[in-house]
Design a protein around this motif. Sequence first.
Motif, mmCIF file in Angstrom:
data_model
loop_
_atom_site.group_PDB
_atom_site.id
_atom_site.type_symbol
_atom_site.label_atom_id
_atom_site.label_comp_id
_atom_site.label_asym_id
_atom_site.label_seq_id
_atom_site.Cartn_x
_atom_site.Cartn_y
_atom_site.Cartn_z
ATOM 1 N N LEU A 1 10.526 -36.250 -20.808
ATOM 2 C CA LEU A 1 9.915 -37.346 -21.555
ATOM 3 C C LEU A 1 9.468 -36.873 -22.929
ATOM 4 O O LEU A 1 9.120 -35.705 -23.126
ATOM 5 N N HIS B 1 7.856 -28.110 -18.992
ATOM 6 C CA HIS B 1 8.985 -28.832 -19.563
ATOM 7 C C HIS B 1 9.023 -30.249 -18.971
ATOM 8 O O HIS B 1 8.749 -30.462 -17.798
ATOM 9 N N SER B 2 9.369 -31.195 -19.806
ATOM 10 C CA SER B 2 9.445 -32.583 -19.354
ATOM 11 C C SER B 2 10.568 -33.291 -20.088
ATOM 12 O O SER B 2 10.772 -33.058 -21.295
ATOM 13 N N ARG C 1 0.955 -40.786 -18.498
ATOM 14 C CA ARG C 1 -0.328 -40.293 -18.028
ATOM 15 C C ARG C 1 -1.396 -41.385 -18.048
ATOM 16 O O ARG C 1 -2.260 -41.441 -17.167
ATOM 17 N N SER D 1 3.439 -29.056 -15.684
ATOM 18 C CA SER D 1 4.845 -28.758 -15.960
ATOM 19 C C SER D 1 5.041 -28.364 -17.427
ATOM 20 O O SER D 1 4.653 -29.109 -18.332
ATOM 21 N N LEU E 1 2.522 -33.360 -13.675
ATOM 22 C CA LEU E 1 3.066 -33.538 -15.023
ATOM 23 C C LEU E 1 2.305 -32.680 -16.034
ATOM 24 O O LEU E 1 2.900 -32.110 -16.954
ATOM 25 N N ARG E 2 0.987 -32.579 -15.865
ATOM 26 C CA ARG E 2 0.177 -31.781 -16.793
ATOM 27 C C ARG E 2 0.491 -30.288 -16.653
ATOM 28 O O ARG E 2 0.408 -29.530 -17.614
ATOM 29 N N THR F 1 5.230 -39.308 -22.453
ATOM 30 C CA THR F 1 4.342 -38.560 -21.565
ATOM 31 C C THR F 1 2.918 -39.095 -21.642
ATOM 32 O O THR F 1 2.242 -39.274 -20.620
ATOM 33 N N ASN G 1 0.224 -37.072 -11.695
ATOM 34 C CA ASN G 1 -0.348 -36.818 -13.017
ATOM 35 C C ASN G 1 -0.676 -35.334 -13.185
ATOM 36 O O ASN G 1 -0.409 -34.723 -14.227
#
Length: 237
Positions: free
Chosen positions: A213, A210-211, A222, A208, A205-206, A218, A202
Amino acid sequence: MSTRARILEVAADLVARSPDGDISTRAVCEAAQVGAPALYRHFGDKEGLLSAVVDHGFDQYLATKRRRGPGADPVQDLRDGWDSHVDFALRNPNLYRLMNSPAMRTPPASALESHRILTADLERAAAQGKLRLAPELAAQIVMSANVGVALMLVSRPSTFTDMSTSTRVRDAVHAAIFTPDVATAGPATDEARVPPTAARLNALLRQSPHSPLSAAETGLMREWLDRLSNAPTSFSA
């Protein structure tokens, strides 16, 4: 019912129904149908009255502790004692805030008795070789954390919404005061690795920029990872 008991009963009811837990001696006198001299004769002043109210209410909680004999496992007694303390605070928020208010210059007798009971349980744990600190210091650590959690739950319910917070803090404190064989349940299992793994993913991901998703995906991911990170499992029970 004696005049003192009537005043005390009325004051306790007013404290419980007050929006902020505060009461005036005038309101107490009017509700109890007594004059101010009677109130001051029995309780000295407003602080004496409020201290008596706290002792009266908390005495009901302590009665269960007085009746029970020490269990075979002092560590379990300490876990149960923490949980019952928080439960009392949640059921009596105004009384509990009053008990721990800086305005109470003299600690109520009930608070001192509660601390003695806690210390006695820790002394039994020490006698069984389960405590890594002196019981007196351990009692200060446990009581500080227990009261802190309870106050946050009753004073800021909109912020502290996860009731498992109390259990998590309790177990963290116990891990600090008990010997490792008591504080831990054994080697980490696959189940035990799920929360930290989910929390790490998690966080990544926060961070990053670029994603692949979508925003909706996203957000959902999360939410799922938050649940996995925070959900209590058998290893932490």
